[in-house]
Enzyme design. Structure first.
Site, PDB file in Angstrom:
ATOM      1  CB  CYS A   2      -0.936   0.092   1.186  1.00 38.88           C
ATOM      2  SG  CYS A   2      -2.134  -1.229   1.261  1.00 38.88           S
ATOM      3  NE  ARG A  27       4.599   1.827  -0.084  1.00 39.12           N
ATOM      4  CZ  ARG A  27       5.634   1.691   0.727  1.00 39.12           C
ATOM      5  NH1 ARG A  27       6.845   1.962   0.295  1.00 39.12           N
ATOM      6  NH2 ARG A  27       5.477   1.277   1.966  1.00 39.12           N
ATOM      7  CD1 TRP A  74      -0.054  -6.232  -3.132  1.00 37.80           C
ATOM      8  CD2 TRP A  74      -0.249  -6.857  -1.004  1.00 37.80           C
ATOM      9  NE1 TRP A  74       0.317  -7.557  -3.043  1.00 37.80           N
ATOM     10  CE2 TRP A  74       0.204  -7.964  -1.744  1.00 37.80           C
ATOM     11  CE3 TRP A  74      -0.451  -7.010   0.362  1.00 37.80           C
ATOM     12  CZ2 TRP A  74       0.468  -9.196  -1.169  1.00 37.80           C
ATOM     13  CZ3 TRP A  74      -0.192  -8.250   0.943  1.00 37.80           C
ATOM     14  CH2 TRP A  74       0.267  -9.325   0.172  1.00 37.80           C
ATOM     15  CG  ASN A 100       1.576   1.196   4.193  1.00 28.39           C
ATOM     16  OD1 ASN A 100       1.314   0.010   4.023  1.00 28.39           O
ATOM     17  ND2 ASN A 100       2.814   1.660   4.146  1.00 28.39           N
ATOM     18  N   GLY A 101      -0.556  -0.478   6.438  1.00 25.37           N
ATOM     19  CA  GLY A 101      -0.163  -1.282   7.600  1.00 25.37           C
ATOM     20  C   GLY A 101      -1.265  -2.274   7.928  1.00 25.37           C
ATOM     21  CD  GLU A 494      17.443 -12.219  -8.715  1.00 26.98           C
ATOM     22  OE1 GLU A 494      16.932 -12.786  -7.726  1.00 26.98           O
ATOM     23  OE2 GLU A 494      17.061 -11.112  -9.107  1.00 26.98           O
ATOM     24  CE  LYS A 498      13.827 -10.610 -10.432  1.00 25.87           C
ATOM     25  NZ  LYS A 498      14.647 -10.201  -9.327  1.00 25.87           N
ATOM     26  CD  GLU A 501       9.829 -10.807  -8.919  1.00 28.47           C
ATOM     27  OE1 GLU A 501      11.056 -10.835  -9.039  1.00 28.47           O
ATOM     28  OE2 GLU A 501       9.269 -10.276  -7.958  1.00 28.47           O
ATOM     29  CG  HIS A 517      20.985 -36.327  -5.577  1.00 31.44           C
ATOM     30  ND1 HIS A 517      21.480 -37.536  -5.155  1.00 31.44           N
ATOM     31  CD2 HIS A 517      22.061 -35.565  -5.884  1.00 31.44           C
ATOM     32  CE1 HIS A 517      22.806 -37.499  -5.184  1.00 31.44           C
ATOM     33  NE2 HIS A 517      23.187 -36.315  -5.638  1.00 31.44           N
ATOM     34  CE  LYS A 616      11.593  -2.382  -6.148  1.00 34.64           C
ATOM     35  NZ  LYS A 616      12.014  -3.660  -6.731  1.00 34.64           N
TER      36      LYS A 616
HETATM   37  C1  AGP Z   1      12.540  -9.412  -6.225  1.00 33.25           C
HETATM   38  O1  AGP Z   1      12.380  -9.386  -7.580  1.00 33.25           O
HETATM   39  C2  AGP Z   1      11.340  -9.507  -5.424  1.00 33.25           C
HETATM   40  N1  AGP Z   1      10.369  -8.560  -5.792  1.00 33.25           N
HETATM   41  C3  AGP Z   1      11.507  -9.739  -3.927  1.00 33.25           C
HETATM   42  O2  AGP Z   1      12.023 -11.021  -3.804  1.00 33.25           O
HETATM   43  C4  AGP Z   1      12.348  -8.762  -3.091  1.00 33.25           C
HETATM   44  O3  AGP Z   1      13.684  -8.867  -3.424  1.00 33.25           O
HETATM   45  C5  AGP Z   1      12.117  -9.057  -1.600  1.00 33.25           C
HETATM   46  O4  AGP Z   1      10.769  -8.843  -1.305  1.00 33.25           O
HETATM   47  C6  AGP Z   1      12.991  -8.252  -0.682  1.00 33.25           C
HETATM   48  O5  AGP Z   1      12.713  -6.883  -0.767  1.00 33.25           O
HETATM   49  P1  AGP Z   1      13.692  -5.821  -0.143  1.00 33.25           P
HETATM   50  O6  AGP Z   1      14.996  -5.931  -0.846  1.00 33.25           O
HETATM   51  O7  AGP Z   1      13.016  -4.507  -0.368  1.00 33.25           O
HETATM   52  O8  AGP Z   1      13.829  -6.138   1.318  1.00 33.25           O
END
Ligand code: AGP
Length: 621
Positions: A2, A27, A74, A100-101, A494, A498, A501, A517, A616
């Site tokens: 949010c 957000r 969100w 927000n919270g 990573e 990517k 997501e 395995h 994010k």
């Molecule tokens: C990365 O592409 C993601 N959106 C997510 O994993 C992110 O890195 C994670 O939520 C950590 O966020 P931060 O670095 O703001 O703590």
């Protein structure tokens, strides 16, 4: 999660709020809304969906006024409906707020208030509006600003949870009250060019105000500010006045724009060579072959005492931490581990005054990472931050650390923050390494190689069209493996993160040696593998793992070292990357995987910058 924003000044509030919401959209983007006071009444407009839907709706109505609040949601409590969209009002529609919270005791509060208040949403946030209203007696309103502030203070005394709120009331039209408890609040201020009256911008982070001001204050937990055109006052929730320190934001507005790129993610991938230079500039001494990160804040004796390093982070930031783990073990000879913050905080972690904890976070607000930081501090560890957002909670709660200087990162998928986080962990490892066992020659060589990284990143970025072609070919698969060994295992993790997501394709990462395995059973012509086979000490081993996949007719996309002809013999789909020192290779190898994920997502028509179900800044557990 949010984003909230408020504006009070002389300019029309609606365009400022709308533009601000676009900046905060990363957000959350389930719904959005705003409320604006014209001095007599408050008009509210809300819409389900992204900011574009709100913007469309706003074309049909005029909402004049120079004081207002807005929100992008969100969803946590209550579905994605217009009723649940913010701003929320009390009963009469006169008191209105954005939040927000999470209000943990909202059910109890709602039950008590329900006898005299009518609720119109399923959210926890709406409780706050009714609760403040409950404490704001009609007769008090003659006191205006003070009455509103006191009512907010009294109401919040009953609340458990986290909140960043901005409140306004029809009867106190030229005033905004904002409070922070666990959710960030930044207040920016400027002066109207003509009238010299004060203008204030409130937001969850500084990005919406960069076009107007660089002067900000960060509220601390339990602080409340009252903003009018005449000025600003800050109090604790116990009603003690507080003097705030003004800080200057380094980021500029242009950095927060797409600058001609189709998406923020693509722009941020291309930012990497430049911001990488920002991450390392002034932080090493070539002659001494060492890094010099002042934020470490430790004496040489304390550095010598450290016998364990833990990187704590979530998601992409944790994969950057894994690179740090390899670097610390190899360069400094200190046992290092990576802990996912949400696990660390609920175990009884063994840390003591000889443990150095690095907390890594782009946003600096991730709830689990913050809680883990507090836990590590409580146990007496040295806790240092590796953070992007300046003035963020994690940056302020650590006893030192380093900003990664990646600039605003607005795509939900993290790219440039990852490479800069990894770079900083490597610099720390080198600093410890040189203090312990790394030779001047090795330190020197490593720094020379580090300085060359931006040029080599550019050599990958010029291959964008080639990577796009490969991505189109792979976009029709439903599943993918990502394989890497050693320092390239975090790269595989990573790459897989990517891809899933932003494209919603199922992707799993494994260390190459693990395939036999179990996972190998899934390999088929329908289940391709992306394998990182750049030249390092595990090259031969990785080749065997790749052959095992090929023997089972699994299609392969290979990330290989420039000039490695063997790669082409194995698969028609190869992306070549320049060679660098083994520990630094992940800084390059990740880039083609970022571009690959990006182009697969574009090919599938996904909303690259705002993938479904995500936000994010993950400020809730
Ligand atoms: C990365 O592409 C993601 N959106 C997510 O994993 C992110 O890195 C994670 O939520 C950590 O966020 P931060 O670095 O703001 O703590």
């Amino acid at each position: 999660m949010c984003g909230i924003i408020g504006y009070i000044g002389k300019k029309p509030a609606a365009p400022i709020l709308l533009q601000g919401l676009r900046r905060l959209e990363y957000r959350g983007y389930d719904s959005a809304g705003m409320a604006i006071s014209n001095g007599e009444t408050i008009a509210r407009i809300r819409s389900v969906g992204k900011i574009d839907s709100l913007s469309e709706k706003m074309k049909t109505v005029e909402i004049p006024g120079t004081v207002g609040i807005a929100h992008t949601r969100w969803a946590t409590h209550g579905g994605v409906t217009e009723e649940n969209a913010h701003p929320h009002t009390g009963c009469g529609g006169k008191l209105i707020l954005v939040h927000n919270g999470i209000i943990e005791n909202y059910r109890e509060l709602k039950e008590v208030l329900s006898s005299s208040h009518v609720f119109t949403s399923e959210t926890d946030s709406e409780v706050l509006a009714h609760l403040i209203e409950e404490h704001l007696k009609q007769e008090d309103l003659q006191q205006g600003v003070v009455a509103l502030r006191k009512a907010v203070e009294k109401a919040l005394a009953h609340v458990r949870g986290t909140y960043g709120i901005v409140v306004m009331h029809e009867a106190v039209p030229h005033c905004l009250v904002t409070v922070r408890m666990g959710s960030p609040i930044v207040i920016g201020f400027a002066e109207d060019e003509n009238s010299h009256e004060h203008e204030y911008y409130i937001a969850s982070d500084a990005s919406p105000m960069l076009a107007y001001t660089k002067k900000v204050i960060f509220l601390e937990d339990g602080e409340l500010s009252v903003l009018t055109r005449e000025g600003m006052e800050t109090f604790t929730l116990k009603d003690e006045q507080v003097q705030k320190h003004v800080e200057e934001i380094e980021w500029n507005d242009e950095q927060a724009e797409k600058q001609g790129f189709a998406h923020f993610m693509l722009k941020e991938i291309f930012d990497q060579p430049t911001v990488f230079e920002d991450a390392i500039r002034g932080r090493y001494d070539l002659a001494e072959g060492t890094a010099k990160l002042g934020g470490l804040n430790m004496t040489e004796e304390q550095m010598r005492q450290i016998n364990r390093v833990i990187f704590i982070a979530c998601g992409t930031a944790s994969y950057a931490g894994m690179i740090g783990k390899y670097a610390f073990e190899r360069l400094a000879g200190i046992p290092a581990e990576v802990e996912v913050a949400s696990e660390f905080r609920y175990r009884d972690p063994i840390v003591d005054e000889r443990t150095l904890v690095f907390v890594i976070s782009q946003s600096g607000e991730t709830a689990d990472t913050l809680a883990a930081l507090r836990e590590a501090k409580r146990k007496g560890a040295f806790v240092r931050g590796i953070v992007n957002v300046i003035g963020s909670t994690i940056a302020r709660e650590t006893d030192g650390g380093t900003y990664i200087h990646a600039g605003p990162e607005l795509a939900v998928a993290s790219t440039k923050a990852y490479t800069n986080m990894a770079a900083v962990t490597i610099l720390y490892a080198l600093q410890f390494g040189r203090a312990r066992r790394v030779s001047l020659a090795t330190g020197h060589r490593m720094l020379q190689a580090l300085v060359e990284i931006p040029k080599k990143m550019n050599q990958i970025l010029v291959q964008t069209e080639h990577i796009e072609r490969i991505a189109k070919k792979f976009a029709s698969y439903q599943d993918m493996f990502f394989l890497g060994r050693g320092v390239n295992f975090p790269v595989a993790l990573e790459g897989a993160l990517k891809l899933k997501e932003i494209s919603y394709i199922h992707a799993e990462a494994y260390p190459g040696g693990e395939m036999k395995h179990g996972p190998l059973a899934l390999v088929s012509p329908e289940f391709p593998t992306v394998a990182i086979m750049t030249k390092d000490q595990l090259y031969e081993k990785m080749m065997s793992n790749i052959e095992e996949v090929k023997a089972r007719k699994g299609p392969l996309l290979l990330i290989a070292t420039e000039g490695d002809e063997k790669a082409k013999e194995i698969s028609p789909d190869v992306i070549y990357v320049p060679e660098t020192m083994e520990l630094l290779q992940p800084l390059l190898n990740t880039i083609p995987l970022q571009l690959f994920a990006y182009f697969v997502a574009v090919e599938l028509g996904r909303d690259v910058d705002r993938p479904r179900n995500l936000a994010k800044s993950v400020t809730v557990e």
